[in-house]
Write a protein that holds these residues in place. Structure first.
Motif, PDB file in Angstrom:
ATOM      1  N   ARG A  20       0.841  -1.335  -0.024  1.00 49.64           N
ATOM      2  CA  ARG A  20      -0.204  -0.129  -0.043  1.00 49.64           C
ATOM      3  C   ARG A  20       0.839   1.323  -0.033  1.00 49.64           C
ATOM      4  O   ARG A  20       0.650   2.141  -1.014  1.00 49.64           O
ATOM      5  CB  ARG A  20      -0.715   0.032   1.061  1.00 49.64           C
ATOM      6  N   GLU A  21       2.057   1.215   0.908  1.00 53.51           N
ATOM      7  CA  GLU A  21       2.859   2.513   0.878  1.00 53.51           C
ATOM      8  C   GLU A  21       3.539   2.776  -0.551  1.00 53.51           C
ATOM      9  O   GLU A  21       3.849   3.690  -0.894  1.00 53.51           O
ATOM     10  CB  GLU A  21       4.013   1.960   2.043  1.00 53.51           C
ATOM     11  N   LYS A  22       3.857   1.485  -1.089  1.00 55.31           N
ATOM     12  CA  LYS A  22       4.645   1.601  -2.287  1.00 55.31           C
ATOM     13  C   LYS A  22       3.729   2.269  -3.584  1.00 55.31           C
ATOM     14  O   LYS A  22       3.833   3.098  -4.259  1.00 55.31           O
ATOM     15  CB  LYS A  22       5.139   0.223  -2.883  1.00 55.31           C
ATOM     16  N   GLU A  23       2.221   1.721  -3.706  1.00 56.89           N
ATOM     17  CA  GLU A  23       1.349   2.162  -4.422  1.00 56.89           C
ATOM     18  C   GLU A  23       1.072   3.523  -4.183  1.00 56.89           C
ATOM     19  O   GLU A  23       1.050   4.547  -5.105  1.00 56.89           O
ATOM     20  CB  GLU A  23       0.137   1.533  -4.298  1.00 56.89           C
ATOM     21  N   MET A  24       1.134   4.271  -2.869  1.00 58.36           N
ATOM     22  CA  MET A  24       0.748   5.533  -2.773  1.00 58.36           C
ATOM     23  C   MET A  24       1.860   6.313  -3.188  1.00 58.36           C
ATOM     24  O   MET A  24       1.773   7.459  -3.746  1.00 58.36           O
ATOM     25  CB  MET A  24       0.504   5.706  -1.005  1.00 58.36           C
ATOM     26  N   ARG A  25       3.239   5.880  -3.029  1.00 57.94           N
ATOM     27  CA  ARG A  25       4.254   6.651  -3.362  1.00 57.94           C
ATOM     28  C   ARG A  25       4.339   6.818  -5.009  1.00 57.94           C
ATOM     29  O   ARG A  25       4.567   7.718  -5.434  1.00 57.94           O
ATOM     30  CB  ARG A  25       5.659   5.872  -2.934  1.00 57.94           C
ATOM     31  N   GLN A  26       3.961   5.656  -5.597  1.00 58.97           N
ATOM     32  CA  GLN A  26       3.884   5.790  -7.073  1.00 58.97           C
ATOM     33  C   GLN A  26       2.629   6.643  -7.536  1.00 58.97           C
ATOM     34  O   GLN A  26       2.974   7.381  -8.447  1.00 58.97           O
ATOM     35  CB  GLN A  26       3.718   4.232  -7.721  1.00 58.97           C
ATOM     36  N   SER A  27       1.719   6.564  -6.963  1.00 62.45           N
ATOM     37  CA  SER A  27       0.771   7.489  -7.404  1.00 62.45           C
ATOM     38  C   SER A  27       1.216   9.092  -7.112  1.00 62.45           C
ATOM     39  O   SER A  27       0.879   9.804  -7.816  1.00 62.45           O
ATOM     40  CB  SER A  27      -0.845   7.315  -6.725  1.00 62.45           C
TER      41      SER A  27
END
Length: 128
Positions: free
Chosen positions: A46-53
């Motif tokens: 989830r943290e990775k997806e948030m950083r990518q977005s």
């Protein structure tokens, strides 16, 4: 918990019972450890997806760019033994040319007829 067992004095049935108890405890602990690791992995995803977005919103550089169009390069050199083999003079020399140069030939021997002579003859016709 710090109970010490004298395995030499135990019967086979007692050892088997101990084995089953240890297997049950291990199974429970492994299952709980696995659940904890899966929770952590989901959190990291989830943290990775948030950083990518966030980075996609701020910098659209991840989008593929359109390639630059290069002009067509016509061949300048031809293999006299195999006329379909040509080279434009850019990049690495082809094997047939490298081999010919090693045997003593010069690169000028492989030059394809120049285009300038055709241009000059057409300009002469226009003047007349």
């Amino acid at each position: 918990m710090s109970k010490k067992f004298n395995l030499d004095a135990m019967s086979i049935d007692e050892m088997w019972q101990l084995h089953e108890e240890i297997s049950a405890v291990l199974s429970i602990r492994l299952t709980s450890e696995k659940r904890e690791l899966e929770k952590r992995l989901a959190q990291l995803r989830r943290e990775k997806e948030m950083r990518q977005s966030e980075s996609a919103d701020s910098q659209p550089r991840d989008a593929p760019r359109e390639r630059r169009k290069y002009p067509r390069v016509f061949p300048k050199y031809r293999n006299p033994n195999e006329p379909t083999e040509t080279w434009s003079g850019r990049g690495k020399q082809p094997r047939w040319l490298t081999a010919a140069l090693k045997t003593g030939h010069t690169i000028d021997e492989f030059v394809i007829g120049t285009v300038e002579s055709k241009k000059n003859s057409s300009s002469r016709r226009q003047r007349a």
